[in-house]
Design a protein around this motif. Structure first.
Motif, PDB file in Angstrom:
ATOM      1  N   LYS A 289       0.620  18.295  -3.942  1.00  0.00           N
ATOM      2  CA  LYS A 289      -0.588  17.643  -3.156  1.00  0.00           C
ATOM      3  C   LYS A 289       0.101  16.422  -2.208  1.00  0.00           C
ATOM      4  O   LYS A 289      -0.235  16.332  -1.178  1.00  0.00           O
ATOM      5  CB  LYS A 289      -1.811  16.969  -4.152  1.00  0.00           C
ATOM      6  CG  LYS A 289      -2.567  18.169  -4.378  1.00  0.00           C
ATOM      7  CD  LYS A 289      -3.861  17.607  -5.208  1.00  0.00           C
ATOM      8  CE  LYS A 289      -4.797  18.531  -5.415  1.00  0.00           C
ATOM      9  NZ  LYS A 289      -5.702  18.232  -6.427  1.00  0.00           N
ATOM     10  N   LYS A 290       0.935  15.581  -2.899  1.00  0.00           N
ATOM     11  CA  LYS A 290       1.456  14.674  -2.516  1.00  0.00           C
ATOM     12  C   LYS A 290       2.438  15.150  -1.102  1.00  0.00           C
ATOM     13  O   LYS A 290       2.427  14.642   0.043  1.00  0.00           O
ATOM     14  CB  LYS A 290       2.636  13.746  -3.354  1.00  0.00           C
ATOM     15  CG  LYS A 290       2.263  12.182  -3.258  1.00  0.00           C
ATOM     16  CD  LYS A 290       3.254  11.740  -4.197  1.00  0.00           C
ATOM     17  CE  LYS A 290       2.868  11.430  -5.480  1.00  0.00           C
ATOM     18  NZ  LYS A 290       3.980  10.967  -6.481  1.00  0.00           N
ATOM     19  N   ASN A 291       3.292  16.083  -1.442  1.00  0.00           N
ATOM     20  CA  ASN A 291       4.076  16.806  -0.452  1.00  0.00           C
ATOM     21  C   ASN A 291       3.196  16.999   0.515  1.00  0.00           C
ATOM     22  O   ASN A 291       3.581  17.190   1.907  1.00  0.00           O
ATOM     23  CB  ASN A 291       4.882  17.859  -1.152  1.00  0.00           C
ATOM     24  CG  ASN A 291       6.213  17.592  -1.870  1.00  0.00           C
ATOM     25  OD1 ASN A 291       6.607  16.498  -1.483  1.00  0.00           O
ATOM     26  ND2 ASN A 291       6.756  18.528  -2.581  1.00  0.00           N
TER      27      ASN A 291
ATOM     28  N   LYS B 298       0.386  16.042   1.412  1.00  0.00           N
ATOM     29  CA  LYS B 298      -0.174  15.084   2.413  1.00  0.00           C
ATOM     30  C   LYS B 298       0.878  14.491   3.214  1.00  0.00           C
ATOM     31  O   LYS B 298       0.860  14.281   4.534  1.00  0.00           O
ATOM     32  CB  LYS B 298      -0.691  13.885   1.315  1.00  0.00           C
ATOM     33  CG  LYS B 298      -1.952  13.119   1.985  1.00  0.00           C
ATOM     34  CD  LYS B 298      -2.236  12.325   0.857  1.00  0.00           C
ATOM     35  CE  LYS B 298      -3.116  11.260   1.747  1.00  0.00           C
ATOM     36  NZ  LYS B 298      -2.742   9.935   1.418  1.00  0.00           N
ATOM     37  N   THR B 299       2.028  14.184   2.659  1.00  0.00           N
ATOM     38  CA  THR B 299       3.278  13.520   3.569  1.00  0.00           C
ATOM     39  C   THR B 299       3.548  14.493   4.716  1.00  0.00           C
ATOM     40  O   THR B 299       3.778  14.204   5.629  1.00  0.00           O
ATOM     41  CB  THR B 299       4.418  13.548   2.669  1.00  0.00           C
ATOM     42  OG1 THR B 299       4.631  14.653   1.694  1.00  0.00           O
ATOM     43  CG2 THR B 299       4.270  12.005   1.625  1.00  0.00           C
TER      44      THR B 299
ATOM     45  N   GLU C 125       0.417  17.425  -8.856  1.00  0.00           N
ATOM     46  CA  GLU C 125       0.237  16.175  -8.022  1.00  0.00           C
ATOM     47  C   GLU C 125       1.394  16.216  -6.787  1.00  0.00           C
ATOM     48  O   GLU C 125       1.073  15.584  -5.733  1.00  0.00           O
ATOM     49  CB  GLU C 125       0.319  15.064  -8.950  1.00  0.00           C
ATOM     50  CG  GLU C 125      -1.020  14.452  -9.218  1.00  0.00           C
ATOM     51  CD  GLU C 125      -0.821  13.561 -10.536  1.00  0.00           C
ATOM     52  OE1 GLU C 125       0.380  12.476 -10.356  1.00  0.00           O
ATOM     53  OE2 GLU C 125      -1.362  13.724 -11.506  1.00  0.00           O
ATOM     54  N   ASN C 126       2.570  16.557  -7.499  1.00  0.00           N
ATOM     55  CA  ASN C 126       3.633  16.656  -6.257  1.00  0.00           C
ATOM     56  C   ASN C 126       3.196  17.384  -5.084  1.00  0.00           C
ATOM     57  O   ASN C 126       3.667  17.051  -4.074  1.00  0.00           O
ATOM     58  CB  ASN C 126       4.794  17.259  -7.238  1.00  0.00           C
ATOM     59  CG  ASN C 126       5.833  16.161  -7.638  1.00  0.00           C
ATOM     60  OD1 ASN C 126       5.836  15.115  -7.281  1.00  0.00           O
ATOM     61  ND2 ASN C 126       6.391  16.092  -8.755  1.00  0.00           N
TER      62      ASN C 126
END
Lengths: 123, 160
Positions: free
Chosen positions: A93-95, A97-98, A90-91
């Motif tokens: 993917k978040k990273n 995305k950001t 999750e982290n």
């Protein structure tokens, strides 16, 4: 493809750092133990990869995906890793995305900057 | 020890190397981005797990040794896949004893067989001694290679 045989080993320094993090302070790691852990880690990668690959093949996919890896972790009885891996994914993917967003924003900003620059010129 | 939340955030193993190792398996065709990330992360967790378990087995020794790793590999069921590459170390005397225990069964077949068996035994004894000494040399060399490799790697990274 691997060009050199050493390309199939993980860098010893990195492996040793991870080992040391797992141990209490002041505990040293014998040279032989470092080499053995590095070798074990390489084997683990192959073991996990082939398990994940079998899962991907079963559902007729050529590309091995993240869920295949998580499924494979359960198959090879490392269930205790599944939860931290999901979190890490999750982290990740978040990273990503950001990062993407940041890149897009930057693009926009430079565009805007150019626009405003032109406007100033116009004035 | 670092907090697990910190450990989750960043990867320490080089992704490119992990990919190379994965691709060395002939059945693997394509690897997804998150698959690659997860395998690298899982490997870090695995290294952590293996060292922690081995340390538990060592009775809080000041130095983590190969024998602790071999011990945990041979007692933990999930680490069965490592048993062949991480054999328990035995002394030459123990090895001879093992062979002596084994031999009575094989010698019952025929005399010539047992003769060749004992010959091969003495051979493998010598080999084991040699193997052990060259092993430590190997690991020394490996360490040297790796460090030089790393520096060349970082140089490459700088270039690109």
């Amino acid at each position: 493809m691997a060009e050199k045989l050493e390309d199939l080993n993980l860098p010893n320094a990195v492996v040793t750092r991870i080992v040391k993090e797992a141990l209490p302070d002041g505990v040293t790691v014998a040279k032989e133990a470092r080499a053995a852990v590095a070798k074990a880690a390489s084997i683990f990668i192959l073991y996990l990869t082939s398990s994940a690959n079998v899962i991907a093949k079963k559902s007729n996919r050529k590309t091995v995906s993240g869920t295949d890896v998580i499924q494979a972790m359960e198959d090879i009885e490392f269930e205790q890793f599944v939860e931290p891996l999901n979190e890490a994914l999750e982290n990740f993917k978040k990273n990503q995305k950001t990062k993407k967003d940041a890149a897009a924003k930057k693009k926009e900003q430079t565009k805007e900057g150019e626009d405003s620059g032109e406007m100033i010129e116009d004035e | 020890m670092t907090s697990p939340s910190k450990a989750l955030k960043d990867l320490r193993l080089p992704v490119s190397r992990v990919k190379t190792i994965m691709k060395s398996s002939p059945q693997v065709e394509a690897i997804g981005q998150d698959c690659l990330f997860l395998v690298a992360k899982a490997t870090e967790l695995f290294i952590h797990f293996l060292s922690e378990e081995a340390y538990k087995k060592s009775n809080k020794a000041a130095c983590l040794d190969y024998k602790h790793l071999a011990e945990v590999v041979h007692t933990e069921e999930v680490l069965e896949f490592l048993r062949e590459i991480m054999p328990r170390k035995i002394t030459v005397r123990q090895f001879k004893q093992m062979m002596a225990d084994k031999n009575p069964e094989t010698s019952s077949d025929s005399d010539s067989d047992s003769q060749s068996d004992s010959e091969s035994n003495s051979d493998s004894d010598e080999k084991m001694e040699n193997g052990n000494s060259s092993d430590s040399n190997d690991s020394n060399k490996k360490n040297g290679n790796d460090s030089s490799e790393e520096s060349s790697e970082s140089e490459e990274e700088k270039k690109t």
